[in-house]
Scaffold this active site. Structure first.
Site, PDB file in Angstrom:
ATOM      1  N   GLY A  35     -10.941   6.809   1.312  1.00 17.57           N
ATOM      2  CA  GLY A  35     -10.024   6.642  -0.047  1.00 17.57           C
ATOM      3  C   GLY A  35     -10.948   5.906  -1.308  1.00 17.57           C
ATOM      4  CG  LEU A  36      -9.508   7.057  -5.142  1.00 22.15           C
ATOM      5  CD1 LEU A  36      -8.258   6.970  -6.115  1.00 22.15           C
ATOM      6  CD2 LEU A  36     -10.793   7.813  -5.862  1.00 22.15           C
ATOM      7  CB  SER A  37     -13.872   2.320  -5.386  1.00 19.66           C
ATOM      8  OG  SER A  37     -14.283   0.956  -5.746  1.00 19.66           O
ATOM      9  N   GLY A  38     -11.457   0.420  -4.258  1.00 22.54           N
ATOM     10  CA  GLY A  38     -10.193  -0.440  -4.401  1.00 22.54           C
ATOM     11  C   GLY A  38      -9.052   0.014  -3.765  1.00 22.54           C
ATOM     12  N   GLY A  40      -8.282  -0.078  -0.493  1.00 16.44           N
ATOM     13  CA  GLY A  40      -7.937  -1.201   0.227  1.00 16.44           C
ATOM     14  C   GLY A  40      -8.524  -0.789   1.590  1.00 16.44           C
ATOM     15  CE  LYS A  41     -13.270   3.049   0.951  1.00 16.48           C
ATOM     16  NZ  LYS A  41     -12.586   2.768  -0.389  1.00 16.48           N
ATOM     17  CB  SER A  42     -13.409  -3.485   2.490  1.00 14.63           C
ATOM     18  OG  SER A  42     -14.609  -2.914   2.136  1.00 14.63           O
ATOM     19  CB  SER A 109     -16.569   9.349   3.279  1.00 18.71           C
ATOM     20  OG  SER A 109     -15.387   8.697   3.690  1.00 18.71           O
TER      21      SER A 109
HETATM   22  P1  ADP Z   1     -12.104  -0.730  -1.112  1.00 18.06           P
HETATM   23  O1  ADP Z   1     -12.652  -1.158   0.419  1.00 18.06           O
HETATM   24  O2  ADP Z   1     -11.225   0.534  -0.563  1.00 18.06           O
HETATM   25  O3  ADP Z   1     -12.957  -0.486  -2.070  1.00 18.06           O
HETATM   26  P2  ADP Z   1     -10.786  -3.119  -1.248  1.00 18.06           P
HETATM   27  O4  ADP Z   1     -10.321  -3.606   0.291  1.00 18.06           O
HETATM   28  O5  ADP Z   1     -12.259  -3.929  -1.434  1.00 18.06           O
HETATM   29  O6  ADP Z   1     -10.893  -1.698  -1.362  1.00 18.06           O
HETATM   30  O7  ADP Z   1      -9.644  -3.788  -2.296  1.00 18.06           O
HETATM   31  C1  ADP Z   1      -8.392  -3.535  -2.201  1.00 18.06           C
HETATM   32  C2  ADP Z   1      -7.729  -4.781  -3.110  1.00 18.06           C
HETATM   33  O8  ADP Z   1      -6.034  -4.112  -3.043  1.00 18.06           O
HETATM   34  C3  ADP Z   1      -7.714  -5.993  -2.604  1.00 18.06           C
HETATM   35  O9  ADP Z   1      -7.685  -6.677  -3.536  1.00 18.06           O
HETATM   36  C4  ADP Z   1      -6.195  -6.153  -1.627  1.00 18.06           C
HETATM   37  O10 ADP Z   1      -5.942  -7.514  -1.718  1.00 18.06           O
HETATM   38  C5  ADP Z   1      -5.520  -5.243  -2.819  1.00 18.06           C
HETATM   39  N1  ADP Z   1      -4.400  -4.709  -1.990  1.00 18.06           N
HETATM   40  C6  ADP Z   1      -2.943  -4.876  -2.241  1.00 18.06           C
HETATM   41  N2  ADP Z   1      -2.129  -4.412  -1.399  1.00 18.06           N
HETATM   42  C7  ADP Z   1      -3.018  -3.731  -0.516  1.00 18.06           C
HETATM   43  C8  ADP Z   1      -2.539  -3.075   0.784  1.00 18.06           C
HETATM   44  N3  ADP Z   1      -1.401  -2.642   1.251  1.00 18.06           N
HETATM   45  N4  ADP Z   1      -3.392  -2.721   1.560  1.00 18.06           N
HETATM   46  C9  ADP Z   1      -4.754  -3.077   1.140  1.00 18.06           C
HETATM   47  N5  ADP Z   1      -5.242  -3.712   0.188  1.00 18.06           N
HETATM   48  C10 ADP Z   1      -4.302  -4.047  -0.669  1.00 18.06           C
END
Ligand code: ADP
Length: 200
Positions: A35-38, A40-42, A109
Site C-alpha cells: 500500500g501507499l506510504s501512510g 497503515g501497513k506498519s 512494493s
Molecule cells: P505505512 O506503514 O503504510 O507507511 P503507517 O502505519 O506508518 O503507514 O501510518 C499510518 C497512519 O494512519 C498512522 O498514523 C495510523 O495511526 C493512521 N491510521 C488511521 N486509521 C488507520 C487504520 N484503520 N489502519 C491503520 N492505520 C490507520
C-alpha cells in the site's frame, strides 16, 4: 528388517520446515502488506504481531526499520535498488518461512512486477498478499512522516503516488480499506482470515 539396510533412521535426516512448524504449533506463511506510504501497513503489522503473539503464534514484522536500516542500508530508490531491496526482503522472509516463523512484511512494493518477483522467490502457496487500500488523499492528509509535503515541493524525487506509480493489486488475497475501519478492526479482519490458515 536387516539393520544394515536401515540407513535413514529418523534422527539422521535433516530437520525440515514441518518439524519446526510442529514445534511452534503453526503453519508458517509470508503476509505481504502492500500500500501507499501512510496507508497503515506498519501500524497494522505491529498491532497484528502483538495480536498473534497473544493468540500463541510466532510472528515477526519485517519493515523499513529493521531491513532498510540494516541488511539493505546500501540501497537507494532507483529501479535497480528497489528491485534488489525486494529481492533481499523476500529471501529473508523465506528464511523465516523455512524456520516455521510467520513474517508480516510491511513494504510499499509499488508494482505488480515487484510483488510477483517476491511471490516467485517465496513460493505462491506461502505468499499472502494483503492490500492496505487507503486513498492517496487520505495518506497525504495523514502525512505521518512529512514525506508527501517534501515530495510535493520536489524535495523528494520518485515518491510513490506523487511522481512514481503505485499499481494496486488486481487480485489480493485480502483487501483492507482503512478509511472505513479502525486499526483494531483492520487487525481483526486480517487475523480472522489468516487464523485458519496458520493454525496447525
Ligand atoms: P505505512 O506503514 O503504510 O507507511 P503507517 O502505519 O506508518 O503507514 O501510518 C499510518 C497512519 O494512519 C498512522 O498514523 C495510523 O495511526 C493512521 N491510521 C488511521 N486509521 C488507520 C487504520 N484503520 N489502519 C491503520 N492505520 C490507520
Amino acid at each position: 528388517m536387516n539393520e544394515s539396510t536401515n540407513i535413514h533412521p529418523i534422527f539422521d535426516r535433516l530437520l525440515q520446515r514441518k518439524d519446526r512448524e510442529k514445534r511452534l504449533q503453526q503453519n508458517s506463511k509470508v503476509l505481504w502488506l502492500t500500500g501507499l506510504s501512510g496507508s497503515g501497513k506498519s501500524t497494522i503489522a505491529e498491532a497484528l504481531e502483538r495480536k498473534m503473539y497473544n493468540e500463541g503464534f510466532f510472528a515477526q514484522v519485517l519493515d523499513g526499520d529493521n531491513i532498510r536500516s540494516g541488511i539493505n542500508n546500501n540501497l537507494g530508490f532507483t529501479i535497480e535498488d528497489r528491485q534488489e531491496n525486494i529481492r533481499r526482503i523476500a529471501e529473508v522472509a523465506k528464511l523465516y518461512l523455512n524456520s516455521g516463523i510467520i513474517t508480516l512484511n510491511s513494504f510499499i512494493s509499488p508494482t505488480i512486477e515487484i510483488r510477483n518477483f517476491a511471490r516467485q522467490i517465496i513460493g505462491k502457496k506461502d505468499f499472502i498478499e494483503i492490500y492496505i487500500n487507503t486513498p492517496l488523499e487520505v495518506c497525504e492528509t495523514r502525512d505521518v512522516k512529512g514525506l508527501y509535503k517534501k515530495a510535493r515541493k520536489g524535495e523528494i524525487k520518485g515518491f510513490t503516488g506523487i511522481d512514481s506509480p503505485y499499481e494496486a493489486p488486481q487480485n489480493p488475497d485480502l483487501e483492507i480499506k482503512t478509511v472505513d475501519m479502525t486499526v483494531e478492526e483492520s487487525v481483526e479482519a486480517i487475523f480472522k482470515y489468516i487464523e485458519p490458515i496458520i493454525k496447525l
